[in-house]
Design a protein around this motif. Structure first.
Motif, short mmCIF file in Angstrom:
data_model
loop_
_atom_site.label_atom_id
_atom_site.label_comp_id
_atom_site.label_asym_id
_atom_site.label_seq_id
_atom_site.Cartn_x
_atom_site.Cartn_y
_atom_site.Cartn_z
N VAL B 22 0.85 -1.19 0.00
CA VAL B 22 0.00 0.00 0.00
C VAL B 22 0.89 1.24 0.00
O VAL B 22 0.62 2.22 -0.71
CB VAL B 22 -0.98 0.00 1.20
CG1 VAL B 22 -1.70 1.34 1.31
CG2 VAL B 22 -2.00 -1.12 1.05
N ILE B 23 2.00 1.20 0.77
CA ILE B 23 2.88 2.37 0.83
C ILE B 23 3.58 2.60 -0.52
O ILE B 23 3.63 3.72 -1.00
CB ILE B 23 3.88 2.24 1.99
CG1 ILE B 23 3.12 2.34 3.32
CG2 ILE B 23 4.96 3.30 1.91
CD1 ILE B 23 3.92 1.93 4.53
N THR B 25 2.50 1.77 -3.45
CA THR B 25 1.49 2.25 -4.40
C THR B 25 1.10 3.70 -4.11
O THR B 25 0.80 4.46 -5.02
CB THR B 25 0.24 1.34 -4.37
OG1 THR B 25 0.65 0.00 -4.57
CG2 THR B 25 -0.77 1.73 -5.45
N ALA B 26 1.16 4.08 -2.82
CA ALA B 26 0.81 5.45 -2.43
C ALA B 26 1.76 6.47 -3.07
O ALA B 26 1.42 7.66 -3.16
CB ALA B 26 0.83 5.59 -0.92
N VAL B 28 2.19 6.97 -6.03
CA VAL B 28 1.55 7.58 -7.20
C VAL B 28 0.97 8.96 -6.86
O VAL B 28 0.73 9.77 -7.74
CB VAL B 28 0.42 6.71 -7.83
CG1 VAL B 28 0.96 5.42 -8.39
CG2 VAL B 28 -0.71 6.45 -6.84
N ARG B 29 0.75 9.21 -5.55
CA ARG B 29 0.24 10.51 -5.12
C ARG B 29 1.35 11.50 -4.90
O ARG B 29 1.09 12.69 -4.69
CB ARG B 29 -0.59 10.37 -3.83
CG ARG B 29 -2.00 9.86 -4.01
CD ARG B 29 -2.84 10.67 -4.99
NE ARG B 29 -3.34 11.95 -4.48
CZ ARG B 29 -3.17 13.11 -5.10
NH1 ARG B 29 -2.49 13.18 -6.20
NH2 ARG B 29 -3.68 14.20 -4.59
#
Lengths: 145, 110
Positions: B22-23, B25-26, B28-29
């Protein structure tokens, strides 16, 4: 004729109610597990099997997938179900192996906190994703507007 | 007994990986560059080998989980639990062999 009443047992143990939570969490593990088999294996099939597999994954790949509500919902469902399924599994493991009450409490607090933060972070990332976060982006969605 | 132990170990492994996943993938922000740097780690040959273990954990946990559901809910489940265990191992091998070939050729072939 059927038996109309069952004699009361001598023990004062109250069945039901207090076990509902454990019963529901037991059911949740099976229900979410079944959904996760489809969601996670589908995720691995699209990201690691199709195309160039791991080599194809970059920002543009994610932007391409999240341009569709289908994959947004897929990933959101996968995030929530996987995190809650894992949290519940770890809760069971803590109950099994941590013997002291204080240790159990500390580990579970840490577990719930970490799960909460990760689910919120992941949800925000999916909902606020901007494929054109870089103003100089050359992605088609960004140059065509 | 061993499949119960393996189910726990694979489950805990996958749950901990989720936090990392999740981290990464985060990112992308943050920026496309930050995400590409994070995901580049996954293309490293050593990490590529670890992914084989991760996918193996997913497949075992998934099909052993279905076996557990069948034993719990299917009236013939408990009677066939031995055959179901062999079924889990069979499906695992059938899916793992092609995956390992394809994934490792993607990891090492570039």
């Amino acid at each position: 004729m059927s038996l109309t009443s069952i004699p009361k047992p001598r023990s004062t143990y109250k069945a039901g109610r207090s076990n509902n939570f454990e019963m529901n969490s037991w059911l949740f593990m099976r229900g979410s597990g079944l959904l996760l088999v489809v969601l996670v294996i589908g995720h691995l099939f699209v990201n690691l099997w199709q195309g160039d597999g791991i080599q194809q994954i970059d920002f543009a790949f994610v932007a391409g997938k999240w341009a569709s509500p289908f994959w947004q919902i897929w990933d959101l469902a996968m995030l929530w179900l996987a995190m809650l399924h894992g949290m519940n599994g770890l809760r069971t493991i803590i109950n099994d192996y941590a013997s002291r009450g204080g240790t159990k409490f500390t580990l579970k607090t840490l577990l719930y906190f970490a799960t909460f933060v990760t689910v919120v972070l992941g949800t925000l990332v999916i909902f606020t994703f901007d494929p054109c976060i870089d103003p100089a982006s050359t992605l088609e969605v960004c140059t065509n507007r | 007994m061993w499949s119960w132990v393996a189910h726990r170990i694979t489950g805990v492994t996958l749950f901990f990986f989720l936090f990392a996943h999740v981290i990464d993938t985060a990112m992308v922000r943050v920026s496309p560059e930050a995400y590409n740097v994070a995901v580049e780690t996954y293309k490293n040959p050593i990490v590529g080998l670890m992914e084989v273990g991760l996918v193996g954990a997913v497949l075992f946990h998934a099909f052993n989980g279905i076996r557990i559901i069948l034993v719990d809910f299917w009236w013939k489940g408990p009677r066939y639990q031995r055959q179901l265990t062999w079924g889990v191992l069979g499906i695992f091998v059938v899916l793992m062999v092609p995956f390992v070939i394809r994934h490792l050729s993607n990891v090492f072939g570039h």
